[in-house]
Design an enzyme around this catalytic site. Structure first.
Site, short mmCIF file in Angstrom:
data_model
loop_
_atom_site.label_atom_id
_atom_site.label_comp_id
_atom_site.label_asym_id
_atom_site.label_seq_id
_atom_site.Cartn_x
_atom_site.Cartn_y
_atom_site.Cartn_z
CG ASP A 28 -2.15 0.86 1.07
OD1 ASP A 28 -2.00 2.07 0.80
OD2 ASP A 28 -3.26 0.32 1.20
CG ASP A 47 2.66 3.81 -7.35
OD1 ASP A 47 1.74 3.02 -7.62
OD2 ASP A 47 2.87 4.86 -7.99
CG PHE A 69 -8.82 -4.79 -1.97
CD1 PHE A 69 -10.18 -5.02 -1.98
CD2 PHE A 69 -7.98 -5.83 -1.57
CE1 PHE A 69 -10.71 -6.26 -1.62
CE2 PHE A 69 -8.50 -7.07 -1.20
CZ PHE A 69 -9.87 -7.28 -1.22
CG ASN A 88 -4.17 4.17 -8.84
OD1 ASN A 88 -3.12 3.99 -8.23
ND2 ASN A 88 -5.31 3.63 -8.44
CE1 TYR A 137 -13.85 2.83 -9.41
CE2 TYR A 137 -16.24 3.08 -9.55
CZ TYR A 137 -15.12 2.44 -9.04
OH TYR A 137 -15.29 1.40 -8.15
NE ARG A 217 -27.41 4.30 -6.68
CZ ARG A 217 -28.35 4.79 -7.50
NH1 ARG A 217 -29.53 4.17 -7.58
NH2 ARG A 217 -28.13 5.86 -8.22
NE ARG A 278 -25.23 12.45 -6.44
CZ ARG A 278 -24.74 11.71 -5.46
NH1 ARG A 278 -23.71 12.15 -4.76
NH2 ARG A 278 -25.25 10.53 -5.18
#
Length: 325
Positions: A28, A47, A69, A88, A137, A217, A278
Site C-alpha cells: 500500500d 506504489d 484493492f 492508477n 472510473y 441502491r 446529480r
C-alpha cells in the site's frame, strides 16, 4: 499479497485472512489507506505502478495469490481528472500483472464495480448485462476486466473479478471501519450527521420513479464482501478457472429508507436537505447475485440494513469518542 490492504475493504480483508490462518503481506502506498487499520500485519509501502518496487516485492515475497484493492473510486473525480484514474486503475494494474507473470504468480482476485454496467437496461443486474460505463472510473475497471481475460488466454493467469454494488458497514467487532477523506458514501455521511460532525445530509433528488422518490441502491456489508473474496481465493486454489461475479444483497433500499434506519439505530435526529438530481444517477441499482450464491456458495451474513448501519455507527462512535448506549 493484499494490494491496497490498508484501505477500507482491504483492511477488512486482511483481518479476515489472518483470522483464517493465511500468511498475509500488504502492499500500500498509504495515499488513501491507514497504517493504524492493519494492526501488526506486515506492510510494504510503495506504489504498484512502480515496476522496480513491485518487481522487488513480488520477487521477495513470492505470493501464491494477489488480491487487488488499490484503485481510485470517486466517480466525480474521475470525470474531472481522468488521467489520474487511467494511470492508477489501468496502467499501474498492468505493471502489477506484468510483475506477477515474470514471477509465475497466476492467481488474482480483482476488486471491480457495478459502475462497469452504466445506466441499467434492467434490474436486478446480472453478469451478462451489457457493459456501458458512463464515467472514467467505470471504464477503467472494465478495461482491467478485459485485460484479465486476455492475460488468461495468453498467459494462463487465472482471475476472479468481484463487482461490488455499494460496500457499507464496518468490522462487527468495531476495530476498523470506513475512513475516506473526503467521504462520499451515503451511510458514513449520514452517521456523521448523527454524531454531530455534519449539520445535515443532502438528498440529491426526491422525484425519481421509485416508491418514495429517492434513489434505490443495493448495500452489501464489507464483511460479506470479504467472505466472497475468501471463497473466490479458495476457488482459485482448488484449480478453478477465471470467473466474474456480481456482489450485492439482491434487494435495494432507498435513500429515505437508509436515513430512517439510521435514525432508528442511532436514536438521533438527522436533518435532511434536498438538492437537484446529480447527472448520471439512475433511479435503481440492484444486483442479481445468484451466480455468486450458486458458484461460490456465498450467502450474505449481514443483509439486514439496520445491522449494516449499527456496525458502521459503532465505528463512527469510536472515531469521535461517543459512548454507545
Amino acid at each position: 499479497m493484499v494490494v491496497g490492504g490498508a484501505g477500507y475493504i482491504g483492511s477488512h480483508m486482511v483481518k479476515m485472512l489472518l483470522s483464517e490462518g493465511y500468511e498475509v503481506v500488504i502492499v500500500d502506498d498509504l495515499s488513501g489507506g491507514h497504517r493504524e487499520s492493519i494492526g501488526e500485519a506486515r506492510l510494504l509501502v510503495g506504489d504498484i505502478g512502480d515496476s522496480t518496487f513491485i518487481e522487488h516485492a513480488i520477487g521477495m515475497e513470492k505470493p501464491d495469490a494477489i488480491m487487488h484493492f488499490a484503485s481510485f473510486i470517486q466517480v466525480g473525480e474521475s470525470v474531472a481528472d481522468p488521467a489520474k484514474y487511467y494511470h492508477n486503475n489501468v496502467t499501474a494494474t498492468q505493471v502489477l500483472l506484468d510483475g506477477m507473470r515474470r514471477h509465475g504468480v497466476d492467481k488474482f482476485i480483482f476488486s471491480s464495480t457495478a459502475a462497469i454496467f452504466g445506466e441499467p437496461e434492467y434490474v436486478p443486474i446480472d453478469e451478462i448485462h451489457p457493459k456501458s460505463p458512463i464515467n472514467p472510473y467505470g471504464r477503467s475497471k472494465w478495461m482491467v476486466e478485459q485485460m484479465l481475460e486476455d492475460f488468461d488466454s495468453a498467459y494462463g493467469l487465472k482471475s476472479i473479478a468481484l463487482r461490488y454494488f455499494n460496500a457499507a458497514g464496518a468490522d462487527p467487532e468495531g476495530l476498523i471501519g470506513e475512513c475516506h477523506e473526503p467521504e462520499t458514501h451515503l451511510i458514513p455521511l449520514i452517521l456523521q450527521v448523527a454524531s454531530g460532525r455534519r449539520p445535515c445530509i443532502t438528498v440529491y433528488g426526491n422525484d425519481y420513479d421509485t416508491p418514495d422518490g429517492t434513489c434505490i441502491r443495493d448495500y452489501i456489508h464489507v464483511a460479506d464482501l470479504c467472505s466472497a473474496h475468501l471463497l473466490a481465493l479458495r476457488q482459485l486454489f482448488s484449480g478453478a478457472g477465471s470467473a466474474r461475479y456480481n456482489l450485492g444483497n439482491g434487494s435495494g433500499f432507498s435513500v429515505s429508507k437508509v436515513i430512517d434506519a439510521a435514525r432508528r439505530v442511532t436514536g438521533h435526529a438527522i436533518p435532511v436537505q434536498v438538492a437537484e438530481r446529480r447527472a448520471g444517477d439512475p433511479p435503481s441499482l440492484v444486483a442479481d447475485a445468484s451466480h455468486a450464491r450458486d458458484r461460490l456458495d456465498w450467502s450474505p451474513r449481514y443483509a439486514d440494513l439496520d445491522t449494516i448501519i449499527r456496525h458502521a455507527w459503532q465505528w463512527e462512535c469510536r472515531r469521535v469518542g461517543l459512548v454507545l448506549d
